[in-house]
Design a protein around this motif. Sequence first.
Motif, PDB file in Angstrom:
ATOM      1  N   PHE A  69      59.043 -44.800   7.854  1.00 27.31           N
ATOM      2  CA  PHE A  69      59.234 -46.252   7.862  1.00 27.31           C
ATOM      3  C   PHE A  69      59.798 -46.780   6.539  1.00 27.31           C
ATOM      4  N   ASP A  70      59.978 -45.879   5.570  1.00 30.32           N
ATOM      5  CA  ASP A  70      60.536 -46.288   4.269  1.00 30.32           C
ATOM      6  C   ASP A  70      62.063 -46.378   4.292  1.00 30.32           C
ATOM      7  N   THR A  71      62.684 -45.776   5.302  1.00 27.54           N
ATOM      8  CA  THR A  71      64.146 -45.721   5.363  1.00 27.54           C
ATOM      9  C   THR A  71      64.736 -47.085   5.725  1.00 27.54           C
ATOM     10  N   LYS A  72      65.777 -47.482   4.998  1.00 27.78           N
ATOM     11  CA  LYS A  72      66.449 -48.737   5.302  1.00 27.78           C
ATOM     12  C   LYS A  72      67.260 -48.596   6.588  1.00 27.78           C
ATOM     13  N   LEU A  73      67.263 -49.637   7.395  1.00 29.52           N
ATOM     14  CA  LEU A  73      67.994 -49.617   8.654  1.00 29.52           C
ATOM     15  C   LEU A  73      69.486 -49.835   8.381  1.00 29.52           C
ATOM     16  N   GLU A  74      70.312 -48.931   8.913  1.00 25.61           N
ATOM     17  CA  GLU A  74      71.757 -49.010   8.679  1.00 25.61           C
ATOM     18  C   GLU A  74      72.444 -49.764   9.806  1.00 25.61           C
ATOM     19  N   THR A  75      73.575 -50.372   9.469  1.00 29.91           N
ATOM     20  CA  THR A  75      74.329 -51.150  10.461  1.00 29.91           C
ATOM     21  C   THR A  75      75.683 -50.513  10.785  1.00 29.91           C
ATOM     22  N   ARG A  76      75.880 -49.271  10.360  1.00 34.38           N
ATOM     23  CA  ARG A  76      77.169 -48.607  10.582  1.00 34.38           C
ATOM     24  C   ARG A  76      77.417 -48.383  12.079  1.00 34.38           C
ATOM     25  N   GLU A  77      78.669 -48.115  12.409  1.00 35.61           N
ATOM     26  CA  GLU A  77      79.043 -47.893  13.810  1.00 35.61           C
ATOM     27  C   GLU A  77      78.371 -46.620  14.327  1.00 35.61           C
ATOM     28  N   ARG A  78      77.864 -46.709  15.540  1.00 35.55           N
ATOM     29  CA  ARG A  78      77.169 -45.570  16.146  1.00 35.55           C
ATOM     30  C   ARG A  78      77.947 -45.104  17.380  1.00 35.55           C
ATOM     31  N   THR A  79      78.129 -43.790  17.495  1.00 36.35           N
ATOM     32  CA  THR A  79      79.053 -43.275  18.512  1.00 36.35           C
ATOM     33  C   THR A  79      78.446 -42.228  19.436  1.00 36.35           C
ATOM     34  N   ILE A  80      77.215 -41.769  19.155  1.00 39.85           N
ATOM     35  CA  ILE A  80      76.670 -40.658  19.940  1.00 39.85           C
ATOM     36  C   ILE A  80      75.335 -41.030  20.576  1.00 39.85           C
ATOM     37  N   TYR A  81      75.011 -40.334  21.655  1.00 37.53           N
ATOM     38  CA  TYR A  81      73.672 -40.347  22.223  1.00 37.53           C
ATOM     39  C   TYR A  81      72.952 -39.090  21.737  1.00 37.53           C
ATOM     40  N   LEU A  82      71.627 -39.139  21.746  1.00 37.85           N
ATOM     41  CA  LEU A  82      70.850 -38.060  21.133  1.00 37.85           C
ATOM     42  C   LEU A  82      69.799 -37.513  22.077  1.00 37.85           C
ATOM     43  N   SER A  83      69.658 -36.187  22.069  1.00 34.62           N
ATOM     44  CA  SER A  83      68.496 -35.496  22.633  1.00 34.62           C
ATOM     45  C   SER A  83      67.841 -34.759  21.480  1.00 34.62           C
ATOM     46  N   PHE A  84      66.526 -34.866  21.373  1.00 30.02           N
ATOM     47  CA  PHE A  84      65.833 -34.320  20.212  1.00 30.02           C
ATOM     48  C   PHE A  84      64.507 -33.727  20.678  1.00 30.02           C
ATOM     49  N   GLY A  85      64.302 -32.446  20.389  1.00 29.81           N
ATOM     50  CA  GLY A  85      63.043 -31.799  20.765  1.00 29.81           C
ATOM     51  C   GLY A  85      63.284 -30.400  21.300  1.00 29.81           C
ATOM     52  N   ALA A  86      62.216 -29.760  21.713  1.00 32.01           N
ATOM     53  CA  ALA A  86      62.297 -28.400  22.244  1.00 32.01           C
ATOM     54  C   ALA A  86      63.162 -28.361  23.501  1.00 32.01           C
ATOM     55  N   ILE A  87      63.995 -27.330  23.603  1.00 30.18           N
ATOM     56  CA  ILE A  87      64.875 -27.184  24.772  1.00 30.18           C
ATOM     57  C   ILE A  87      64.196 -26.217  25.739  1.00 30.18           C
ATOM     58  N   THR A  88      63.180 -26.737  26.419  1.00 27.07           N
ATOM     59  CA  THR A  88      62.400 -25.954  27.367  1.00 27.07           C
ATOM     60  C   THR A  88      62.503 -26.612  28.746  1.00 27.07           C
ATOM     61  N   PRO A  89      62.150 -25.881  29.807  1.00 19.80           N
ATOM     62  CA  PRO A  89      62.420 -26.397  31.160  1.00 19.80           C
ATOM     63  C   PRO A  89      61.876 -27.792  31.446  1.00 19.80           C
ATOM     64  N   TYR A  90      60.607 -28.074  31.087  1.00 21.75           N
ATOM     65  CA  TYR A  90      60.039 -29.356  31.493  1.00 21.75           C
ATOM     66  C   TYR A  90      60.615 -30.539  30.726  1.00 21.75           C
ATOM     67  N   LYS A  91      61.331 -30.279  29.630  1.00 18.20           N
ATOM     68  CA  LYS A  91      61.972 -31.364  28.881  1.00 18.20           C
ATOM     69  C   LYS A  91      63.201 -31.915  29.621  1.00 18.20           C
ATOM     70  N   ARG A  92      63.719 -31.168  30.585  1.00 19.29           N
ATOM     71  CA  ARG A  92      64.820 -31.561  31.477  1.00 19.29           C
ATOM     72  C   ARG A  92      66.123 -31.905  30.727  1.00 19.29           C
ATOM     73  N   ILE A  93      66.417 -31.132  29.713  1.00 20.28           N
ATOM     74  CA  ILE A  93      67.684 -31.300  28.992  1.00 20.28           C
ATOM     75  C   ILE A  93      68.860 -30.926  29.901  1.00 20.28           C
ATOM     76  N   ASP A  94      68.579 -30.132  30.939  1.00 23.40           N
ATOM     77  CA  ASP A  94      69.631 -29.785  31.898  1.00 23.40           C
ATOM     78  C   ASP A  94      70.232 -31.035  32.543  1.00 23.40           C
ATOM     79  N   LEU A  95      69.399 -32.069  32.743  1.00 20.58           N
ATOM     80  CA  LEU A  95      69.898 -33.313  33.343  1.00 20.58           C
ATOM     81  C   LEU A  95      70.870 -34.029  32.407  1.00 20.58           C
TER      82      LEU A  95
END
Length: 370
Positions: A189-215
């Motif tokens: 929570f110490d990080t300053k919030l940036e206003t730069r242009e954002r271009t990507i979507y993110l998936s973050f976490g273990a790549i295991t079956p129940y996480k459904r990264i396949d979708l």
Amino acid sequence: MKVAIIHYWFISRRGGEKVVESILKLFPEADIYTLFYDKESYGDYISNHSVTTSSLDNTFLRKRYQKIFPLYPTGIKSLKLKKDYDLVISSESGPAKGIEIPNNCPHICYIHSPMRYCWGFTNEYLNTLPKTIRPIASYFFKKLKEWDITTIDNVDFYIANSFNVQKRVNDFYNRKSDVIHPPIDLKLFDTKLETRERTIYLSFGAITPYKRIDLLVETFNKNGKKLAIIGEGSEKNKLKAKAKNNIQFLGSLEWNKIQEVFSQTRALIFPGEEDFGMIPLEVMAYGIPVLAFNKGGALETVVENTSKTSESSGLFFTKQDSLSIEDCINRFELIENDFNKTWIKSHARKFGEDIFLEKFQLLLKEKLNL
């Protein structure tokens, strides 16, 4: 006060391990017992504590720790407490609570979930296996469940990591539990919030079956938008082979590199059904909205205010399929600029580590007069 903390394993540093690290701040001289401890991959986070591992903890088995689940009861039985402890705390989504407790020592279980292999998600695990292996795996899941039932009353009281898990503990174990949500690192929570242009979507976490990264791979193969996937896991190579060039698999990153990805992120997409899920809150600490499947722990962390987007931390999709995710992305892009990064960050702050520690101490005082 002599305290023992039992955790299923220390292989990679995920949500359950971060919870243990927070509890250790309350008990800095506690001893740790675990099935597996990979010092090289885990780092120095618990190096100041005495760590006792099970009879299973060798290089060969440690590398296959998720596949040798039939051996978990053997491993936990091999862990013998070395002192007359005043308090035992187990951190559980595996066999940790099954450790033998001598001399009527109070035993608290902080439960991330009843073992998913055995309770509620057995078929999901079986469906990821080759058909020829499924009957064997099904047999061993059943045996593990039978053993798990024998350990339920080894615990004096349960603390669930979410209302979602509280319900599972009641349904599967017929035990009551208190709820204390997991701790989010205050440094985020110490990080300053940036206003730069954002271009990507993110998936973050273990790549295991129940996480459904396949979708997500299926969805972004179709829509051509940029998707970054942070994490490692058993499904990574298979999904990477299917992914088109607009999808990047970034592997496991240091936190400063993760922050760089955050600065480019429009939204985190969270397609799995989680017990609780700390990652959405960690991402929200940076003011980033979350698009989540509306089931499980996400219902306790993601706020979708349909009448006031500026007081929302994300949006939900109702089905675990590509069409539902794509519809959610389209709805998000129509109102993307209406989200308030400061509000999202302040919402995540309600789950800060200081609040976790305060609630944990109060509950110990109430239950055990400590």
